[in-house]
Enzyme design. Structure first.
Site, mmCIF file in Angstrom:
data_model
loop_
_atom_site.group_PDB
_atom_site.id
_atom_site.type_symbol
_atom_site.label_atom_id
_atom_site.label_comp_id
_atom_site.label_asym_id
_atom_site.label_seq_id
_atom_site.Cartn_x
_atom_site.Cartn_y
_atom_site.Cartn_z
ATOM 1 N N HIS A 1 -2.700 6.770 7.623
ATOM 2 C CA HIS A 1 -1.792 7.739 6.992
ATOM 3 C C HIS A 1 -2.549 9.009 6.590
ATOM 4 O O HIS A 1 -2.049 10.121 6.759
ATOM 5 C CB HIS A 1 -1.162 7.153 5.722
ATOM 6 C CG HIS A 1 0.104 6.381 5.958
ATOM 7 N ND1 HIS A 1 1.217 6.939 6.542
ATOM 8 C CD2 HIS A 1 0.442 5.105 5.663
ATOM 9 C CE1 HIS A 1 2.184 6.020 6.613
ATOM 10 N NE2 HIS A 1 1.737 4.898 6.084
ATOM 11 N N CYS A 28 6.288 -0.088 7.658
ATOM 12 C CA CYS A 28 5.813 1.079 6.932
ATOM 13 C C CYS A 28 6.952 1.607 6.066
ATOM 14 O O CYS A 28 8.080 1.731 6.535
ATOM 15 C CB CYS A 28 5.368 2.145 7.928
ATOM 16 S SG CYS A 28 4.747 3.641 7.159
ATOM 17 N N LEU A 29 6.650 1.911 4.820
ATOM 18 C CA LEU A 29 7.682 2.436 3.928
ATOM 19 C C LEU A 29 8.232 3.776 4.430
ATOM 20 O O LEU A 29 9.327 4.172 4.053
ATOM 21 C CB LEU A 29 7.136 2.604 2.509
ATOM 22 C CG LEU A 29 6.707 1.315 1.797
ATOM 23 C CD1 LEU A 29 6.113 1.626 0.443
ATOM 24 C CD2 LEU A 29 7.865 0.347 1.662
ATOM 25 N N HIS A 86 -4.318 0.749 7.718
ATOM 26 C CA HIS A 86 -2.987 1.373 7.748
ATOM 27 C C HIS A 86 -2.959 2.615 6.845
ATOM 28 O O HIS A 86 -2.458 3.673 7.241
ATOM 29 C CB HIS A 86 -1.959 0.328 7.294
ATOM 30 C CG HIS A 86 -0.528 0.786 7.300
ATOM 31 N ND1 HIS A 86 0.433 0.239 8.132
ATOM 32 C CD2 HIS A 86 0.114 1.726 6.563
ATOM 33 C CE1 HIS A 86 1.598 0.840 7.906
ATOM 34 N NE2 HIS A 86 1.435 1.745 6.953
ATOM 35 N N GLU A 87 -3.517 2.482 5.645
ATOM 36 C CA GLU A 87 -3.494 3.611 4.689
ATOM 37 C C GLU A 87 -4.400 4.752 5.151
ATOM 38 O O GLU A 87 -4.028 5.920 5.041
ATOM 39 C CB GLU A 87 -3.904 3.145 3.290
ATOM 40 C CG GLU A 87 -3.018 2.070 2.677
ATOM 41 C CD GLU A 87 -1.535 2.348 2.802
ATOM 42 O OE1 GLU A 87 -1.128 3.533 2.725
ATOM 43 O OE2 GLU A 87 -0.775 1.398 3.021
ATOM 44 N N GLY A 107 0.839 -1.189 0.000
ATOM 45 C CA GLY A 107 0.000 0.000 0.000
ATOM 46 C C GLY A 107 0.869 1.232 0.000
ATOM 47 O O GLY A 107 2.057 1.167 0.353
ATOM 48 N N GLN A 133 2.956 9.917 1.928
ATOM 49 C CA GLN A 133 4.249 9.243 1.855
ATOM 50 C C GLN A 133 5.062 9.673 0.639
ATOM 51 O O GLN A 133 6.256 9.390 0.557
ATOM 52 C CB GLN A 133 4.047 7.719 1.824
ATOM 53 C CG GLN A 133 3.371 7.182 3.077
ATOM 54 C CD GLN A 133 3.244 5.683 3.026
ATOM 55 O OE1 GLN A 133 2.311 5.154 2.431
ATOM 56 N NE2 GLN A 133 4.190 4.978 3.632
HETATM 57 ZN ZN LIG Z 1 2.776 3.167 6.157
#
Ligand SMILES: [Zn+2]
Length: 164
Positions: A135, A89-90, A131-132, A46, A51
């Site tokens: 964000h 998480c990226l 999760h998204e 995702g 991000q």
């Molecule tokens: Zn993340």
């Protein structure tokens, strides 16, 4: 490729995003495949707009090979049943947190064609969506983890390297 924004104290990752006014706008339509491409390259499942340094209510996800474009997503129901999952998480490279989430959620959003959609998601897809959407509300897993410390949970013995 879109550059990734990282760091637990980075402002854009900690603030509420703005709604996408026109999903069919050229910038959005150009952005969507770039987000998918970046997510693939970074081996995420995702990716949310903050991000990549855009404070917009927009994310992409891909579980089981199916790309999902989440424009202006809102989670409208959460199951009582919870699951615990080791999330990465990226935006927080190398960090993992055991996060408790609902096993099922319903999300309303607009798809890449700007059409209103409603999706009932379970398991990994439900986790990624939560999760998204976190964000998009300026919440990172580090903060989510701190908040949940006192809750009870039911562990799930799966671990994924990376999520979104
Ligand atoms: Zn993340």
């Amino acid at each position: 490729m879109l550059p990734l924004i990282t760091g637990a104290t980075t402002d854009i990752l900690l603030k509420q995003t703005e709604r996408v006014k026109d999903p069919l706008a050229k910038e959005i339509q150009t952005l969507l495949p770039e987000m998918i491409e970046t997510m693939h390259k970074e081996k995420g499942v995702g990716l949310a707009a903050p991000q990549i340094n855009l404070s917009l209510r927009l994310a992409v996800a891909e579980v089981d090979g199916e790309a999902l474009y989440l424009i202006n997503p809102e989670i409208t129901s959460y199951s009582q049943e919870k699951i615990l999952f080791e999330e990465g998480c990226l935006s927080l490279p190398g960090e993992f947190f055991p996060i408790i989430r609902s096993e099922e959620v319903t999300v309303r959003y607009q798809n890449e064609k700007g059409l209103p959609k409603k999706l009932r998601a379970t398991g990994l897809l439900a986790i990624v969506i939560q999760h998204e959407v976190d964000h998009l509300d300026g919440i990172l897993i580090a903060n989510r983890y701190q908040k949940q410390q006192k809750q009870k949970h039911k562990p799930l013995n799966k671990k994924y390297d990376r999520l979104a």
